[in-house]
Design an enzyme around this catalytic site. Structure first.
Site, PDB file in Angstrom:
ATOM      1  N   PRO A  84      42.725  43.521  35.948  1.00  0.00           N
ATOM      2  CG  PRO A  84      45.018  43.493  35.513  1.00  0.00           C
ATOM      3  CD  PRO A  84      43.676  43.595  34.834  1.00  0.00           C
ATOM      4  CB  CYS A  85      40.689  43.508  41.096  1.00  0.00           C
ATOM      5  SG  CYS A  85      41.610  42.312  42.090  1.00  0.00           S
ATOM      6  CD  GLN A  86      46.291  43.395  41.419  1.00  0.00           C
ATOM      7  OE1 GLN A  86      45.641  43.756  40.432  1.00  0.00           O
ATOM      8  NE2 GLN A  86      46.987  42.276  41.438  1.00  0.00           N
ATOM      9  CG  PHE A  88      39.127  49.595  40.877  1.00  0.00           C
ATOM     10  CD1 PHE A  88      38.746  50.920  40.767  1.00  0.00           C
ATOM     11  CD2 PHE A  88      39.668  48.962  39.765  1.00  0.00           C
ATOM     12  CE1 PHE A  88      38.875  51.601  39.569  1.00  0.00           C
ATOM     13  CE2 PHE A  88      39.793  49.640  38.562  1.00  0.00           C
ATOM     14  CZ  PHE A  88      39.404  50.964  38.465  1.00  0.00           C
TER      15      PHE A  88
END
Length: 399
Positions: A84-86, A88
């Site tokens: 999950p990229c949230q 960054f």
């Protein structure tokens, strides 16, 4: 001596973009893990309807923290995923290691338990932000030395220090991966979207693999050459002069700049793929049609900073959005300055999903899944280059 098909396990599969690319490149999925129920609905819908690539996949609707990877120990060619990229994301809250959605520790655990030949992890450009640089080093060193795990009660900075000491000493003999990373623009590999993402790739040290990221195959200069030097783009797509974009500088100046740079020879790369090329054969979404996910959505508005994607360029980066869909990136802008929202099918085309692949949910949820996905074509290009160096090792009784 028989060859075993290289196998993979994927974490954080989302709508399946990375998984489709891996399958296209030759990897056989042993398991996909995804926690979000809407993304799982997409995976299961395509699985249950017999979509050719996904129909035999083992899809687990589960929190990856509850999955053991021990049973795959020594038998996997690849572990993959997009944690999950949230934490960054440039559009998120930038909490990184303070965000409970940071799943990189679970990616490291999957590598530690399964000991695959290789891994590939994809994430947002924001991972390379200056204020995340130390934590990014921490991620790379954990993936390089997955058996040097964090101790109970140890903070991440202390763990990082131990990893740095191991790395600089240079005599570690345990499980080790040679890790490289690069920021790739999907448009440079034939995806009709300007989408920059970080790819982290590692190979188990004992395999002595030599590998580098694939060379870009497409370029902006080649597209401009096609449009303003030869004009082949407009002829090929049957675009009248009255329907071509208004430019900040004359076509003659663009052509002169390119010819000065390249001489009589056009750029060696193929042209970037544009929105027009990606969707040209789709019927108007206002008319009834047989394409899945291709329904018109009203309500698109344009204002400064929210202008949509010009039809004769690759689209802007399709985004999921922290609080709903940011419509500026999910609109087409025609050359007469009219706009409309992309349909789900058009957005899926821009992410290079096949037309027989259905994205499940209402428009906003579908667009969120698509915005979170890895472009299928980009995943395939990177994975195929990994497959080519891993497959020869996958022989019976081998590694």
């Amino acid at each position: 001596m028989s060859i075993n098909q290289p196998s993979s396990v994927e974490l954080f599969s989302g709508a399946g973009g990375l998984a489709l690319g891996l399958a296209n490149s030759g990897f056989k999925h042993e398991m996909l893990v995804e926690f979000n129920k809407d993304a799982v609905n997409t995976l299961l819908k395509n699985h249950d309807e017999g979509q050719s690539q996904i129909k035999n996949w083992d899809i687990q609707h589960e929190d990856v923290r509850n999955i053991s990877f021990q049973k795959y120990k020594g038998n996997l060619s690849l572990v993959a995923g997009g944690p999950p990229c949230q934490p960054f994301s440039l559009g998120g809250k930038h909490k990184a290691f303070n965000d409970n959605r940071d799943m990189f520790p679970q990616a490291v655990r999957a590598v530690r338990e399964s000991k695959p030949d290789s891994f590939i992890f994809e994430n947002v450009k924001g991972l390379l932000r200056k204020n995340f640089s130390t934590y990014f080093e921490y991620i790379i060193l954990q993936l390089s030395y997955p058996n040097i795990s964090k101790k109970d009660g140890e903070d991440w900075e202390s763990h990082l220090a131990r990893l740095e000491e191991t790395h600089t000493k240079g005599n570690y003999r345990g499980l080790k991966y040679n890790v490289v990373f690069r920021l790739l623009n999907a448009a440079d590999y034939g995806v009709p979207q300007k989408r920059e993402r970080v790819f982290i790739v590692g190979f188990r040290n004992d395999l002595n693999v030599e590998w580098s990221f694939p060379k870009a195959t497409h370029s902006q200069d080649a597209l401009l050459w096609d449009q303003w030097v030869t004009g082949d783009y407009w002829k090929r797509l049957k675009v009248a002069k009255s329907d071509r974009p208004k430019l900040n500088q004359s076509p003659e100046k663009i052509a002169s700049r390119l010819q000065k740079k390249y001489g009589l020879f056009q750029p060696e790369e193929k042209p970037w793929v544009t929105v027009r090329e990606a969707i040209q054969d789709l019927p108007s979404p206002k008319r009834k049609n047989d394409f899945n996910n291709h329904e018109f959505k009203d309500g698109a508005k344009s204002y400064p900073g929210h202008t949509g994607s010009p039809i004769d360029e690759p689209s802007k980066t399709l985004k999921a959005g922290d609080h709903g869909v940011p419509g500026g990136e999910n609109m087409i802008r025609y050359n007469d300055d009219s706009i409309r929202y992309f349909t789900v099918r058009e957005a899926a085309r821009i992410q290079t999903f096949p037309d027989d692949y259905h994205i499940a949910g209402v428009w906003s949820e579908c667009m969120r899944q698509i915005g979170n996905a890895v472009p299928v074509t980009l995943a395939e290009v990177v994975a195929k280059s990994i497959y080519q160096v891993i497959a020869p090792n996958r022989v019976t009784g081998g590694i």
